[in-house]
Structures are given as C-alpha cells and as structure tokens.
Design an enzyme around this catalytic site. Structure first.
Site, short mmCIF file in Angstrom:
data_model
loop_
_atom_site.label_atom_id
_atom_site.label_comp_id
_atom_site.label_asym_id
_atom_site.label_seq_id
_atom_site.Cartn_x
_atom_site.Cartn_y
_atom_site.Cartn_z
N ILE A 250 1.50 -1.10 0.02
CA ILE A 250 0.13 0.35 0.02
C ILE A 250 1.08 1.20 -0.30
CG2 ILE A 250 -2.01 0.99 1.62
CD1 ILE A 250 -2.52 -1.05 2.44
N ASP A 251 0.95 1.81 -1.14
CA ASP A 251 1.35 3.50 -0.87
C ASP A 251 0.09 4.51 -0.92
OD1 ASP A 251 3.56 2.00 -2.43
OD2 ASP A 251 3.10 2.05 -4.21
N TYR A 252 0.82 5.52 -0.13
CA TYR A 252 0.25 6.35 0.20
C TYR A 252 0.72 7.45 0.79
CZ TYR A 252 1.64 5.87 4.92
OH TYR A 252 2.88 6.58 5.99
N TRP B 225 -2.03 5.71 -3.30
CA TRP B 225 -2.18 5.99 -4.66
C TRP B 225 -1.91 4.90 -5.43
CZ3 TRP B 225 -1.80 10.55 -7.30
CH2 TRP B 225 -2.49 11.94 -6.86
#
Lengths: 207, 260
Positions: free
Chosen positions: B135-137, B148
């Site tokens: 999970i990229d945020y 994102w």
C-alpha cells in the site's frame, strides 16, 4: 542423491538451491519413479494442506513414500507444510487426511494476545527437546525463520523435537526415527538453517 | 521470542540493455538514481544478516508489462532468506512465475486495488503467507492519507487503514506500507499512519519510507507498532548497514536477530 518430492506446491527451487549450495546432489522429482535411488527424501511445501494431499495422491506419491519411508526406513525431512502432511489429519479449511506417519493433528495456532499476529511470520528462538542429530553444531540459542498459521500437535510427546514460543507453545520440529520435520524453513534461515540441512545430509547412507 | 524484522528494499527499473533490472533509489517516488546490480547488492545484505529482502519492479505496472523473473532466479540461487518479489503482478500466472523462480512471497499493489478478487484467488492458490499487499499512500490537500497506485501516479481515494483491513479480510498475509511523502527523504517513518494500520489489522505490517537514522527503525517498532521496517535508500549508500542498525535497535530494548 536427495529426492525432493515435487507435489506442485512450494518453493522447490529454494530447497534444491540450498542443498546444492552445501554441496549435496538434489533432484526435484515430479513422479514417484524419479525417486528411485534416493537415499534421502525431502517433502517441502508451501500452501494449503488439502491441495498438498490432493496433489500427492494425484501424482501417486502416497504409496511410494509409505514404502520408502515406513517400509525401507529412508530418512525424510518435511519442511513447513511438508512436515504437517506427515500428521494423521489437518483442520486447515475443513478436515483432511494426512500421510499419518505421526500421531498428530494439524491445528491453527491461537496465540494469547492481540500483539501476536497470525500468520506467525519471522525469526523466532527455538528450543530443542532431547537429542537430535539434525541440531548438532548449532548455537545454544538458535533462531529460525517461520511462516505459518497452523502447527502440528503431537499426541506422543516423544515425537516433539523442538518448540518455540508465540503466545503459547508452538511445535517447531518433530522426529520419529527416520522421520524428521521442521515447521520453520531451514532453506530460508541463513547459516543456521544450512547447518540443519547439512546435518540431514549426514543421515544419508545410514539405513 | 519473535524478532522484529529489518528488511532492505531493492527497488528496480528495467535496464536500457536486455532484460536486466537495475537497482535504483527514489525520492518521493521520483528523482531516480541508478545504483547497480540488485543481486550483487542483495548478497551484501545477506552477509550483513538482513532478515528478508523485498524486490520491487517500479515500472512494470506503469508500463503495463509482465514482471521480470531473471533477477529473482539469480537471487534465489545464492540467498537463503525469505525473498518477496513485486511490481506488475496482475494474475495468478504472475504469482506462479515468481514463486517458481524462487520468490517466497509476492507483493501486489495496483492489481489488488483494481481487482481485489486477485487477493482471494492468490490466497486460495498459494496460502496467505505468499500474499503481501503493498500500500503506497500520500497526504492529500486536506491532510488525509490516501492510497495511490501505478507507482504513485493514480489516486484511489482509499484510506490506507481501511484498505489494509479489507485486504486482510480478502486473504492477505502481510501488509507492506509505504509513505510516498517520506520515500527517500531520510526524515523518519510516518509513525502515525503505521500505527493506525497496525491497529486496524491482525496480520503483520511492514512499514517503510523515510528511514535515515537507526532510531527511526526503533520508533517504527515501538511507536508505530510495526512488525518489520523496510528501507531502500538508507542501506543503498553504504553509510549504514543492517548489522550496525541491528545493534542499535537491540540497544533500544527491541528483540532482533543478531547472528546469521
């Protein structure tokens, strides 16, 4: 020659690479006939218990392994799911029959406390029970890599070869005569794991 | 006692030559700097007792191409620790390809958001322990963290903790969390979001993005409640290595592996 049982699941490459790295000859065997001439067997495994047993049956490995391991006493090392497959039955996603070499059930680990996450992933301290040639020449406080949500519960405490603590006691290794199993991954546990594989290789040619 | 894990992250782009991957560092998923051969670097990490390694192909999703397997096959021949491979994984066949070439776990990011069912299908086929949801945020204009995808190029509006919880429900075995805002900055981890995600799930959480000092790792474990901390830039420039960092983490009273 070490015969690695290929039941279509798991990190066979890593297991073979590790044996080759320590200078042992290992062959990935896709069918029972290819195991002929093996003086050591390895049953690796990553994935679900039901699929593993289905694949072993489908490829006719069950009777062949029974004959080699129980009949001829060829040493075998079960790794992770491979060790679990040696139990009588597993409760992973229903109830499944195993190879039945160990009087044991495979049950979900239920650590006491929310800080213990499941799957149990990572390096954990292992305590050896009794004398086991697999654990020769290791430090007194060895650490191995685990990744699992289920473990083998032995009814016969004599079969228990090592434990680790994870919000309760978890079976880390089993041994019953020529049958060896580790819940952790020696092929993924760097030097200490390679030492275990080396110790297993020394079991060859003794039967 | 279960040890906290220290995981060097090897971010890669496709080389201009052939099918090779080249190791890179990034700052906020941008400002790419080429470092060298990922497998050579990985061998150094093994000698320095890294607990695991994560290999990420940064461009596969963006370029919509198949994952490359050459590097993971070479890595698995000589590295005897858990290896995670990710980048551009969209199908069960991609999972199988990477696992058969020596990966122990496969990380999915863009495809997990676009096709959450893939998480469940991979879990059913390979087990939860194989399925890492990355999970990229980053923080949006009103100060909220949002997930994102496509290498930080496409917003989803998802909250990282809610998405992590859903990923766990669908069958994920581990979460690899990365703050895009902190990536490569060496300013320290985003402890608040790490903690929020760690509290939201019961599976292990690996946090990353921003490590510049050994104490940042300790904070990630103690305040962020992460099970593992991953870092790319921090280890890439050789000023710091996993061995030194590990000693400092142990001195902070955190259980961590020392010997190989």
């Amino acid at each position: 020659m070490i015969g690695i049982v290929d039941h279509g699941m798991g990190n066979l490459m890593s297991v073979r690479n590790a044996f080759e790295y320590i200078g042992a000859e290992a062959k990935v065997c896709r069918e029972p006939g290819e195991l002929a001439g093996a003086d050591l067997l390895v049953l690796p495994g990553v994935g679900a218990f039901g699929d593993c047993m289905r694949n072993l049956r489908h490829r006719n490995f069950v009777a062949a392994l029974d004959e080699m391991v129980i009949g001829s006493g060829i040493p075998i090392l079960g790794i992770c799911l491979g060790m679990q497959a040696m139990a009588k039955r597993s409760f992973e996603g229903g109830e499944h029959e195993g190879l039945g070499w160990l009087d044991a059930d495979v049950v979900r680990i239920r650590p006491a406390g929310r800080e213990y996450r499941v799957p149990h992933i990572g390096w954990n301290d292992v305590t050896f029970e009794g004398n086991n040639p697999l654990f020769a020449d290791l430090p007194a406080d060895p650490v191995f890599y685990f990744v699992h949500s289920y473990h083998v519960q032995c009814r016969n405490s004599g079969d228990l070869a090592a434990t680790c603590d994870y919000g309760g006691t978890v079976t880390a290794a089993v041994r019953k005569g020529n049958i060896f199993g580790t819940q952790f991954h020696p092929e993924k546990s760097q030097d200490q794991g390679l030492r275990i594989l080396e110790n297993f290789v020394r079991q060859g040619g003794q039967c | 006692m279960l040890k906290k894990r220290l995981i060097p992250k090897l971010q890669m782009k496709k080389s201009r030559f052939g099918n090779r991957m080249v190791l890179v560092t990034t700052v906020r998923f941008d400002e790419v700097m080429e470092i060298g051969d990922p497998v050579s670097q990985a061998k150094i990490y093994q000698a320095q007792a890294a607990d695991e390694l994560v290999f990420l192909d940064l461009d596969a999703s963006v370029e919509n191409r198949e994952p490359v397997t050459d590097y993971i096959r070479r890595a698995a021949e000589e590295l005897f620790m858990p290896l995670t491979a990710g980048g551009g994984v969209k199908t069960l066949d991609h999972f199988r390809m990477l696992l058969e070439n020596g990966a122990d776990k496969v990380s999915i990011n863009t495809a997990a958001v676009e096709n959450p069912e893939l998480i469940t299908r991979a879990y059913e086929a390979f087990g939860a322990q194989c399925v890492v949801v990355a999970i990229d945020y980053r923080q949006d204009a009103d100060g909220r963290e949002k997930v994102w995808i496509r290498g930080g190029r496409t917003g989803t509006g998802l909250d990282p903790a809610e998405w992590a919880e859903k990923a766990e429900r669908l069958g994920a075995g581990e979460i690899l969390l990365t703050s895009i805002d902190r990536d490569g900055t060496r300013e320290g981890l985003d402890l608040e979001t790490t903690r929020r995600v760690a509290d939201a799930v019961t599976i292990p959480v690996i946090t990353s993005g921003g490590c510049g000092l050994a104490c940042h790792f300790s904070e990630g474990f103690l305040t962020g409640k992460a099970d593992a901390v991953s870092a790319g830039t921090y280890f890439c420039f050789k000023d710091e290595n996993p061995m030194q960092t590990r000693s400092q983490i142990r001195n902070a009273g955190i259980p961590i592996r020392i010997q190989t």
